[in-house]
Design a protein around this motif. Structure first.
Motif, PDB file in Angstrom:
ATOM      1  N   PHE A 184       0.838  -1.190   0.000  1.00  0.00           N
ATOM      2  CA  PHE A 184       0.000   0.000   0.000  1.00  0.00           C
ATOM      3  C   PHE A 184       0.875   1.243   0.000  1.00  0.00           C
ATOM      4  CE2 PHE A 184       0.444  -1.361   4.437  1.00  0.00           C
ATOM      5  CZ  PHE A 184       0.860  -0.201   5.084  1.00  0.00           C
ATOM      6  N   THR A 185       0.334   2.309  -0.561  1.00  0.00           N
ATOM      7  CA  THR A 185       1.037   3.585  -0.601  1.00  0.00           C
ATOM      8  C   THR A 185       0.444   4.512   0.446  1.00  0.00           C
ATOM      9  OG1 THR A 185      -0.472   4.522  -2.247  1.00  0.00           O
ATOM     10  CG2 THR A 185       1.458   3.328  -3.079  1.00  0.00           C
ATOM     11  N   GLU A 186       1.241   5.486   0.842  1.00  0.00           N
ATOM     12  CA  GLU A 186       0.801   6.497   1.801  1.00  0.00           C
ATOM     13  C   GLU A 186       1.208   7.875   1.295  1.00  0.00           C
ATOM     14  OE1 GLU A 186       1.463   5.021   6.099  1.00  0.00           O
ATOM     15  OE2 GLU A 186       2.934   3.931   4.889  1.00  0.00           O
ATOM     16  N   ARG A 187       0.399   8.864   1.615  1.00  0.00           N
ATOM     17  CA  ARG A 187       0.713  10.223   1.193  1.00  0.00           C
ATOM     18  C   ARG A 187       1.696  10.845   2.180  1.00  0.00           C
ATOM     19  NH1 ARG A 187      -3.886  11.326  -0.126  1.00  0.00           N
ATOM     20  NH2 ARG A 187      -3.798  11.215  -2.379  1.00  0.00           N
ATOM     21  N   GLU A 188       2.807  11.298   1.653  1.00  0.00           N
ATOM     22  CA  GLU A 188       3.866  11.906   2.465  1.00  0.00           C
ATOM     23  C   GLU A 188       4.274  13.209   1.789  1.00  0.00           C
ATOM     24  OE1 GLU A 188       7.806  10.193   4.611  1.00  0.00           O
ATOM     25  OE2 GLU A 188       7.791  10.041   2.422  1.00  0.00           O
ATOM     26  N   GLY A 189       4.079  14.318   2.495  1.00  0.00           N
ATOM     27  CA  GLY A 189       4.388  15.605   1.905  1.00  0.00           C
ATOM     28  C   GLY A 189       3.534  15.909   0.688  1.00  0.00           C
ATOM     29  N   GLY A 190       2.306  15.383   0.715  1.00  0.00           N
ATOM     30  CA  GLY A 190       1.388  15.614  -0.394  1.00  0.00           C
ATOM     31  C   GLY A 190       1.604  14.716  -1.590  1.00  0.00           C
ATOM     32  N   VAL A 191       2.540  13.767  -1.491  1.00  0.00           N
ATOM     33  CA  VAL A 191       2.854  12.867  -2.606  1.00  0.00           C
ATOM     34  C   VAL A 191       2.640  11.423  -2.173  1.00  0.00           C
ATOM     35  CG1 VAL A 191       4.647  12.100  -4.216  1.00  0.00           C
ATOM     36  CG2 VAL A 191       4.551  14.502  -3.505  1.00  0.00           C
ATOM     37  N   MET A 192       2.037  10.628  -3.032  1.00  0.00           N
ATOM     38  CA  MET A 192       1.802   9.212  -2.738  1.00  0.00           C
ATOM     39  C   MET A 192       3.113   8.450  -2.891  1.00  0.00           C
ATOM     40  SD  MET A 192      -0.997   7.656  -1.763  1.00  0.00           S
ATOM     41  CE  MET A 192      -2.505   8.205  -2.567  1.00  0.00           C
TER      42      MET A 192
END
Length: 244
Positions: free
Chosen positions: A143-151
């Motif tokens: 799964f991906t997560e949003r970090e600093g507005g980026v997936m």
């Protein structure tokens, strides 16, 4: 294999989930190498897919949502920021392992011939979908997560160059989050072979450049917040999901 043999195999660590089997590295976040499996790139293979069940119909999908109270009606603010009179709370379905498994198998069946190696979804709503689809296909689930507005891929997750990936969601409305995951896969050198969802609430308008499958399609009305007729009538939108 007898029942005794099966027990012995599990206790000796030679079962199907042993990462060191068939000459693998033992790394928990990478595919293993071995004899022909579901799919492979550079000899990388995965566990065998689960047996195929009968085709999963749109009516059966929606019936499971309705049975679990996951198809809600009222005035809602969607993750996209749009407002709608229909909300699909997939967590109420996916909390039941039998429903999650059956829905995952139904979606996986549509991609059984696409040699999928890894299934990805955006956190958090798609995580269980990715897991169940991957289990049915004998693939990995990330799964991906949003970090600093980026997936992004985090937690040590990696993709190999050319790795065949399927991106899944529970519900697609505009397709924005899904496209972010597709881009994330491309940034890591993977190849997206398809996009799948349990529900397409865009009415088919969310388009992708790859194979696209949804178990059910709902043409639910959506409105920009500034011109929502429900708001104009005095109703207040609520966000029943995991993010406020």
């Amino acid at each position: 294999m007898t029942a005794r043999d099966s027990v012995d195999a599990r206790s000796s660590g030679t079962g199907r989930h042993d990462n060191t089997a068939y000459g693998g590295t033992g790394a928990p976040n990478r595919p293993r190498r071995g004899p022909p499996g579901v799919a492979g790139v550079d000899e990388v293979t995965y566990d065998r897919a689960m047996p195929t069940h009968a085709p999963f119909s749109e009516d059966e999908t929606l019936a499971r949502y309705e049975k679990r109270g996951a198809l809600l009606r009222g005035h809602f603010r969607l993750t996209s920021g749009l407002h709608s009179d229909v909300y699909l709370q997939s967590a109420l379905v996916l909390q039941h392992p039998e429903d999650a498994s059956r829905l995952g198998e139904g979606l996986a069946a549509r991609f059984r011939d696409d040699r999928v190696q890894t299934v990805l979804a955006p956190a958090i709503g798609g995580i269980l979908v990715a897991h169940e689809v991957a289990r049915a296909l004998g693939a990995r689930a990330l799964f991906t997560e949003r970090e600093g507005g980026v997936m992004r891929l985090r937690r040590g997750f990696t993709l190999g160059t050319g790795e065949r990936c399927l991106v899944v969601e529970d519900v697609i409305t505009t397709g924005g989050s899904t496209r972010e995951v597709v881009q994330c896969v491309a940034d890591h050198g993977g190849v997206v072979v398809g996009v799948g969802s349990l529900i397409d609430r865009s009415g088919g308008s969310a388009a992708f450049a790859v194979k696209r499958v949804a178990l059910a399609t709902i043409a639910a009305a959506t409105y920009p917040a500034e011109s929502c007729p429900l708001c104009q009538a005095g109703s207040v939108a609520v966000k029943p999901g995991s993010r406020s």
